[in-house]
Design a protein around this motif. Structure first.
Motif, PDB file in Angstrom:
ATOM      1  N   PHE B  18      61.726  73.070  65.788  1.00 17.82           N
ATOM      2  CA  PHE B  18      62.194  72.058  64.837  1.00 17.82           C
ATOM      3  C   PHE B  18      63.202  72.711  63.918  1.00 17.82           C
ATOM      4  N   ILE B  26      61.233  75.906  62.497  1.00 17.58           N
ATOM      5  CA  ILE B  26      59.844  76.076  62.926  1.00 17.58           C
ATOM      6  C   ILE B  26      59.776  76.135  64.434  1.00 17.58           C
ATOM      7  N   ALA B  28      57.580  75.529  67.009  1.00 13.42           N
ATOM      8  CA  ALA B  28      56.279  74.873  67.129  1.00 13.42           C
ATOM      9  C   ALA B  28      55.589  75.258  68.437  1.00 13.42           C
ATOM     10  N   SER B  48      44.790  73.758  63.359  1.00 14.38           N
ATOM     11  CA  SER B  48      45.741  72.782  62.845  1.00 14.38           C
ATOM     12  C   SER B  48      47.144  73.397  62.787  1.00 14.38           C
ATOM     13  N   GLY B  49      48.126  72.667  63.260  1.00 14.05           N
ATOM     14  CA  GLY B  49      49.500  73.146  63.206  1.00 14.05           C
ATOM     15  C   GLY B  49      49.902  74.013  64.387  1.00 14.05           C
ATOM     16  N   CYS B  50      49.024  74.105  65.406  1.00 11.62           N
ATOM     17  CA  CYS B  50      49.357  74.982  66.534  1.00 11.62           C
ATOM     18  C   CYS B  50      50.252  74.274  67.544  1.00 11.62           C
ATOM     19  N   GLY B  51      50.496  72.989  67.353  1.00 11.69           N
ATOM     20  CA  GLY B  51      51.444  72.302  68.211  1.00 11.69           C
ATOM     21  C   GLY B  51      50.826  71.387  69.263  1.00 11.69           C
ATOM     22  N   LYS B  52      49.572  71.001  69.071  1.00 12.05           N
ATOM     23  CA  LYS B  52      48.928  70.108  70.042  1.00 12.05           C
ATOM     24  C   LYS B  52      49.658  68.770  70.107  1.00 12.05           C
ATOM     25  N   SER B  53      49.869  68.190  68.928  1.00  8.88           N
ATOM     26  CA  SER B  53      50.561  66.897  68.904  1.00  8.88           C
ATOM     27  C   SER B  53      51.975  67.048  69.438  1.00  8.88           C
ATOM     28  N   THR B  54      52.605  68.157  69.094  1.00 11.03           N
ATOM     29  CA  THR B  54      53.962  68.385  69.568  1.00 11.03           C
ATOM     30  C   THR B  54      54.012  68.422  71.092  1.00 11.03           C
ATOM     31  N   GLU B 168      43.826  62.911  69.154  1.00 10.76           N
ATOM     32  CA  GLU B 168      42.675  62.791  68.257  1.00 10.76           C
ATOM     33  C   GLU B 168      42.256  61.340  68.076  1.00 10.76           C
ATOM     34  N   HIS B 201      39.977  68.156  67.801  1.00  9.39           N
ATOM     35  CA  HIS B 201      39.601  69.290  66.955  1.00  9.39           C
ATOM     36  C   HIS B 201      38.168  69.717  67.227  1.00  9.39           C
TER      37      HIS B 201
HETATM   38  N1  ATP Z   1      59.005  66.345  63.151  1.00  9.88           N
HETATM   39  C1  ATP Z   1      58.779  67.612  62.764  1.00  9.88           C
HETATM   40  N2  ATP Z   1      59.701  68.273  62.032  1.00  9.88           N
HETATM   41  C2  ATP Z   1      59.494  69.547  61.653  1.00  9.88           C
HETATM   42  N3  ATP Z   1      58.405  70.243  61.955  1.00  9.88           N
HETATM   43  C3  ATP Z   1      57.452  69.651  62.667  1.00  9.88           C
HETATM   44  C4  ATP Z   1      57.581  68.312  63.110  1.00  9.88           C
HETATM   45  N4  ATP Z   1      56.473  67.961  63.798  1.00  9.88           N
HETATM   46  C5  ATP Z   1      55.689  69.049  63.795  1.00  9.88           C
HETATM   47  N5  ATP Z   1      56.272  70.069  63.118  1.00  9.88           N
HETATM   48  C6  ATP Z   1      55.726  71.425  62.925  1.00  9.88           C
HETATM   49  O1  ATP Z   1      55.299  71.895  64.172  1.00  9.88           O
HETATM   50  C7  ATP Z   1      54.069  72.567  64.064  1.00  9.88           C
HETATM   51  C8  ATP Z   1      53.057  71.959  65.005  1.00  9.88           C
HETATM   52  O2  ATP Z   1      52.776  70.653  64.560  1.00  9.88           O
HETATM   53  P1  ATP Z   1      51.777  69.687  65.326  1.00  9.88           P
HETATM   54  O3  ATP Z   1      51.773  68.390  64.632  1.00  9.88           O
HETATM   55  O4  ATP Z   1      52.109  69.689  66.765  1.00  9.88           O
HETATM   56  O5  ATP Z   1      50.398  70.437  65.110  1.00  9.88           O
HETATM   57  P2  ATP Z   1      48.951  69.997  65.599  1.00  9.88           P
HETATM   58  O6  ATP Z   1      48.423  71.098  66.441  1.00  9.88           O
HETATM   59  O7  ATP Z   1      48.959  68.655  66.172  1.00  9.88           O
HETATM   60  O8  ATP Z   1      48.172  70.006  64.221  1.00  9.88           O
HETATM   61  P3  ATP Z   1      46.957  69.054  63.764  1.00  9.88           P
HETATM   62  O9  ATP Z   1      45.763  69.553  64.471  1.00  9.88           O
HETATM   63  O10 ATP Z   1      46.884  69.309  62.292  1.00  9.88           O
HETATM   64  O11 ATP Z   1      47.321  67.663  64.107  1.00  9.88           O
HETATM   65  C9  ATP Z   1      53.666  72.511  62.608  1.00  9.88           C
HETATM   66  O12 ATP Z   1      53.997  73.741  62.004  1.00  9.88           O
HETATM   67  C10 ATP Z   1      54.515  71.412  62.039  1.00  9.88           C
HETATM   68  O13 ATP Z   1      54.844  71.689  60.721  1.00  9.88           O
END
Ligand code: ATP
Ligand code: MG
Lengths: 312, 273
Positions: B18, B26, B28, B48-54, B168, B201
């Motif tokens: 990102f 970042i 991700a 949290s924040g490891c990029g699962k949603s990404t 989730e 989670h």
């Molecule tokens: N649209 C975006 N713009 C900038 N950074 C982003 C964006 N989406 C996600 N990130 C960053 O990418 C990283 C991974 O985010 P992501 O949402 O994939 O985490 P996650 O594993 O789903 O976390 P959680 O369990 O809290 O949902 C995080 O550091 C987040 O700040």
């Protein structure tokens, strides 16, 4: 977008046929009449002066400045001219005439405002280039614009009522534009992503997601605009010299104010009735079209949503 | 082993950066390789924040990769999305509040311009599948959180997508409802044979549902370990007391601990089951 909060049963507009609502409206009317007449009685008892001072009461409590409520009412049933129709039919048809102009302006302004909102939400460039002018347009007093529109309309050979409708539209479109824009942007990011995951076209997203989500916002604006369009039509009538609307009635009865003040007050009452009728009609439509849950959520979350509407 | 090209989802060297303003860049996801077989149920778990949603959003073509390649059903994710290969379920049910339950399920079907009769029939069948047929004419706000989420699942299944992507989906539900929903999802999965990618989670949830659990680590986001659950296809309440269930939970937990120690990521919420 999340649907967890359950809407309460409280309503902004009283339910049709609900006795409580009717009683509240009638009760308020009674209180207003009592205040009016009470001011007159007490003011006269105090000799027309603010108690314990030498200052004169404004407005003076005498019958020439503040006629009795019953005199105003009975004036409505007396002929407006010698051997002519009673005042209330004259004012009633004037109100209908003005409402028709207001409605034409409301429709044009409402559609135009909606169109601008849609355009702005689709084009950042258009929004950035034009929105400041849209806002600026509302800082110009309608009293300054009305005569120009009437003159130009006359030169272009348009019938007078269209010039008036244009002025009403001018007051209508602004709240609709602002609230349409806001409403179209209101869907949660996840709802937008949902539409994307369905490979929805822009048009589908607009009509299936954004417009329905914007409806409660748009109706909030339309209620403001309904009242504003009546004001716009009345103000617009003043410079036309047209003899049919409430604007003309206001002018001529204010010239007769010293002789017959009840007539001007009666006209003011009809102006209010015209506005209320229009707003009520829009509210009825709103109740048919807008999901009550959505409406209450939005009214609860954003009381500041009521964009400043009418000026003049 | 499924290869990246025959897989329902195949990634090679996938990365996502990102670009923020200035130094807020970042990374991700970095160097993700994965192959998910058609019909498989795979969970993604990690701090949290490891990029699962990404990762899920990359697969679903809600965002585009910065590097590497990603293939979905032999196509680009973009083509797969245009072909309506995805059914998505988010943490929030995201039902449209001006539509009844039935019309929410019909929404995706309206977009592909199915006839009214077909839409009604499909919505009926989907609501039946999630046990909500009798609530078809209710408004969303009249349903509990779990019921709303079931409507979201019915809607995701409505145009019979090959792939179900769930981020989730039960995060906002209480433990009891959650377990019932897990059962429900497994039942639907075995009835429909969809490929499911499921972000969670909760370790027990991941183990209970999946054929494989992909454990991720943070900064940069990577798949650190893949755990074969080996509980077989039939799972019920007894499974939760199975020895193998506990073993798999321990295995996932250790994989998460190990990575945390190494990278210093945030702790994972350890929901008990
Ligand atoms: N649209 C975006 N713009 C900038 N950074 C982003 C964006 N989406 C996600 N990130 C960053 O990418 C990283 C991974 O985010 P992501 O949402 O994939 O985490 P996650 O594993 O789903 O976390 P959680 O369990 O809290 O949902 C995080 O550091 C987040 O700040
Ligand atoms: Mg996430």
């Amino acid at each position: 977008m999340a649907t967890t909060p359950r809407p309460s049963t409280q309503r902004l507009w009283p339910r049709r046929g609900s006795l409580g609502g009717v009683a509240a409206v009638v009760g308020t009317l009674v209180i207003l009449v009592v205040l009016w007449e009470g001011y007159k009685v007490l003011g006269k008892a105090a000799g027309g002066l603010v108690p314990f001072t030498e200052m004169r009461l404004r407005p003076p409590p005498d019958d020439r400045s503040m006629p009795h409520v019953w005199d105003i009412v009975s004036a409505m049933f007396e002929p407006a001219r010698r051997r002519g129709e009673p005042l209330f039919t004259v004012l009633g048809s004037a109100a209908l005439f003005t409402l028709r102009e207001a409605f034409a302006g409301f429709v044009v302004g409402g559609l135009g405002g909606f169109g601008l909102g849609v355009w702005f939400v689709r084009s950042r460039l258009a929004e950035r280039a034009l929105l400041p002018y849209v806002v600026a347009s509302q800082t110009v007093p309608i009293l300054a614009i009305a005569p120009m529109v009437v003159i130009w309309g006359g030169r272009a050979g348009l019938p007078q009522w269209t010039a008036v409708a244009i002025i009403a539209a001018y007051l209508t479109f602004y709240p609709v534009t602002i609230n349409t824009l806001r409403g179209l942007r209101s869907p949660a990011a996840t709802a937008t992503e949902l539409m994307r995951s369905y490979a929805a076209t822009d048009r589908q997203r607009l009509w299936k997601l954004q417009v329905p989500a914007a409806l409660p916002y748009i109706f909030t604006a339309l209620k403001i605009s309904a009242a504003a369009s009546v004001v716009g039509a009345i103000v617009g009538e003043l410079p036309t010299g047209a003899s049919d609307g409430l604007g003309r009635a206001l002018l001529s009865y204010s010239q007769q104010f010293t002789a017959a003040p009840e007539r001007l007050y009666a006209t003011v009452v009809f102006c209010g009735l015209a506005g209320i009728t229009f707003v009520a009609a829009v509210s009825l439509l709103e109740r048919r079209l807008v999901n009550p849950g959505a409406r209450q959520r939005i009214e609860a979350e954003a009381p500041g949503l009521m964009v400043a509407g009418a000026q003049a | 082993m499924t290869t990246a090209t025959t897989a329902a989802v195949g990634a090679v060297g996938l990365g996502k950066v990102f670009e923020g303003t200035g130094r807020q860049r970042i990374e991700a996801l970095q160097d993700i390789d994965l192959a998910i077989a058609p019909g498989e149920f795979v969970s993604l778990i990690g701090p949290s924040g490891c990029g699962k949603s990404t990762l899920l959003r990359l697969i679903g073509d809600l965002i585009t990769p910065s590097s590497g390649s990603l293939v979905v059903n032999g196509k680009t994710p973009h083509q797969a999305r245009l072909d309506r290969d995805y059914g998505m379920v988010f943490q929030q049910a995201t039902l449209l509040e001006w539509r009844s339950v039935r019309r929410n399920v019909e929404l995706p079907l309206e977009l592909i311009e199915l006839s009214k009769a077909e839409r009604a029939a499909r919505a009926e069948a989907m609501l039946d599948l999630v046990d909500l047929a009798e609530f078809a004419d209710h408004q969303p706000w009249q349903l509990s959180g779990g019921m709303q989420q079931r409507v979201a699942i019915a809607r995701a299944l409505a145009f019979d997508p090959a792939l179900l992507l769930m981020d989730e989906p039960f995060g906002a539900l209480d433990e009891m409802t959650r377990e019932r929903m897990q059962q429900e999802v497994l039942r639907i999965w075995s009835r429909t044979g969809k490929t499911v990618v499921f972000v969670t989670h909760s370790i027990p949830e991941a183990v209970f549902l999946s054929s494989r659990v992909m454990v991720m680590s943070a900064r940069p986001g990577r798949i650190s370990q893949v755990i074969e659950v080996g509980l077989g296809a039939r799972r019920d309440d007894d499974t939760r007391e199975d020895q193998r269930f506990y073993e798999a939970i321990t295995e996932v937990r250790e994989a998460l601990r190990h990575r945390q120690g190494a990278v210093g990521g945030e702790p994972v919420r350890e929901a008990t089951s």
